[in-house]
Design an enzyme around this catalytic site. Structure first.
Site, short mmCIF file in Angstrom:
data_model
loop_
_atom_site.label_atom_id
_atom_site.label_comp_id
_atom_site.label_asym_id
_atom_site.label_seq_id
_atom_site.Cartn_x
_atom_site.Cartn_y
_atom_site.Cartn_z
N ASN A 1 0.79 -1.15 0.01
CA ASN A 1 -0.05 0.05 -0.07
C ASN A 1 0.83 1.23 -0.01
OD1 ASN A 1 -1.85 2.00 0.49
ND2 ASN A 1 -2.30 1.60 2.67
N LYS B 1 0.06 4.21 -0.30
CA LYS B 1 -0.45 5.55 0.34
C LYS B 1 -0.37 6.57 -0.74
CE LYS B 1 0.43 3.49 4.65
NZ LYS B 1 -0.16 3.73 6.12
N HIS C 1 -9.49 0.51 4.71
CA HIS C 1 -8.24 0.83 5.25
C HIS C 1 -8.19 1.72 6.65
CE1 HIS C 1 -4.26 2.32 5.76
NE2 HIS C 1 -3.83 1.25 5.55
N GLU D 1 -6.88 4.03 7.59
CA GLU D 1 -6.84 5.53 7.51
C GLU D 1 -8.15 6.03 6.69
OE1 GLU D 1 -3.23 5.46 5.33
OE2 GLU D 1 -2.04 4.80 7.57
N GLU E 1 -5.59 -5.44 10.31
CA GLU E 1 -4.47 -4.39 10.57
C GLU E 1 -4.88 -3.73 11.96
OE1 GLU E 1 -2.33 -3.11 6.78
OE2 GLU E 1 -4.11 -1.88 6.87
N GLY F 1 1.85 2.07 10.86
CA GLY F 1 2.75 3.48 10.50
C GLY F 1 3.51 3.81 11.90
N SER G 1 3.21 -2.04 10.35
CA SER G 1 4.58 -2.04 10.58
C SER G 1 5.44 -3.32 10.28
CB SER G 1 5.05 -1.68 11.97
OG SER G 1 4.27 -0.36 12.39
C1 PEP Z 1 -0.83 0.06 5.91
O1 PEP Z 1 -0.78 1.19 5.34
O2 PEP Z 1 -1.62 -0.86 5.55
C2 PEP Z 1 0.21 -0.39 6.72
C3 PEP Z 1 -0.04 -1.27 7.27
O3 PEP Z 1 1.10 0.66 6.94
P1 PEP Z 1 2.47 0.26 7.68
O4 PEP Z 1 3.22 -0.98 6.96
O5 PEP Z 1 3.42 1.44 7.29
O6 PEP Z 1 2.33 0.17 9.09
#
Ligand code: PEP
Length: 250
Positions: free
Chosen positions: A10, A12, A97, A99, A169, A175, A212
């Site tokens: 992803n 972003k 997601h 976000e 997630e 993040g 992460s």
């Molecule tokens: C994501 O954006 O779905 C995600 C898991 O981000 P990160 O790996 O940066 O935590």
């Protein structure tokens, strides 16, 4: 038997068309197709055409949208329909997601609309679910994830389930550099798997972990049989680092 794994990137709000093209030239050269491994890229909307074109020769790799609107067309400034995403080369999309849910206020009900719009167009869905830190601390992790799962999959027919993937997630892990331990993640994955099996015991729906993930923790997470792949943000932005994660032995 070869284990089936999904590695989803992803990006972003990073990597416009030019950098996306450079990235994929480098990444694909370093990452030959492997049996049982599927690679998914979720670039920003403006990079979809470029990414889909770069992946054309790779049957193991697909592009997807980060978000879509459920209406087929209309006065929805800033939104992208399923049809437009498809025309730009998307084979599917992320839905729900964290976000989208927590920065842009997307509701459980809206995730259901989006899932159904994608499935109606025979596109793939990556439905994301996950609890906030406050919900985890209140002991609500499974309740929240299963509620989001049920809302996202409301009115989805068993015949459509093979088009669906789930990403667990935890919001507090995205993040932040803090990831769920492999055992904690697997516990939630098993609860999600049980709920999916109740709908259809035969559909094999991949359940990915995200939050992460990096080259240092991917192997331990993927060592859990309940974890069918990873959805990765930050650590997918560097083509060499992402190639390393996609080569993780599991
Ligand atoms: C994501 O954006 O779905 C995600 C898991 O981000 P990160 O790996 O940066 O935590």
């Amino acid at each position: 038997m070869i284990r089936r794994l999904v590695f989803a990137a992803n990006w972003k709000m990073h990597l416009g068309p030019g950098p996306a093209s450079d990235y994929l030239g480098r990444f694909l050269a370093a990452t030959p197709p492997r049996d049982g491994r599927t690679l998914l890229f979720f670039p920003p909307a403006a990079s979809l055409l470029t990414v889909a074109a770069a992946l054309q020769e790779r049957s193991d790799a697909r592009a997807g949208a980060q978000n879509i609107h459920w209406e087929p067309k209309g006065a929805f400034t800033g939104e992208m329909s399923v049809g437009i995403a498809q025309e730009a080369g998307a084979a599917g999309a992320l839905v729900g997601h964290s976000e989208r849910r927590h920065v842009f206020g997307e509701t459980d009900q809206q995730t259901g609309f989006k899932v159904r719009a994608l499935l109606a167009a025979a596109m793939d869905v990556m439905l994301c679910v996950g609890e906030t830190l406050a919900e985890r601390e209140a002991g609500l992790t499974e309740e929240v994830c299963l509620r989001q799962l049920a809302a996202g999959l409301a009115d989805v027919a068993p015949t459509q389930l093979p088009q669906v993937m789930i990403a667990y997630e935890p919001v507090w892990a995205i993040g932040t550099g803090r990831n769920a331990t492999p055992v904690d993640a697997a516990t939630v994955h098993n609860a999600i798997r049980s709920a999916l099996t109740e709908r259809d015991a035969t559909a094999h729906i991949p359940v990915l972990y995200g939050g992460s993930v990096n080259a240092g923790n991917a192997a331990a997470l993927l060592a859990q049989p309940a974890i069918d792949g990873v959805l990765v943000g930050g650590a997918s932005l560097d083509p060499d680092g992402w190639a390393q994660i996609c080569a993780t032995e599991a």
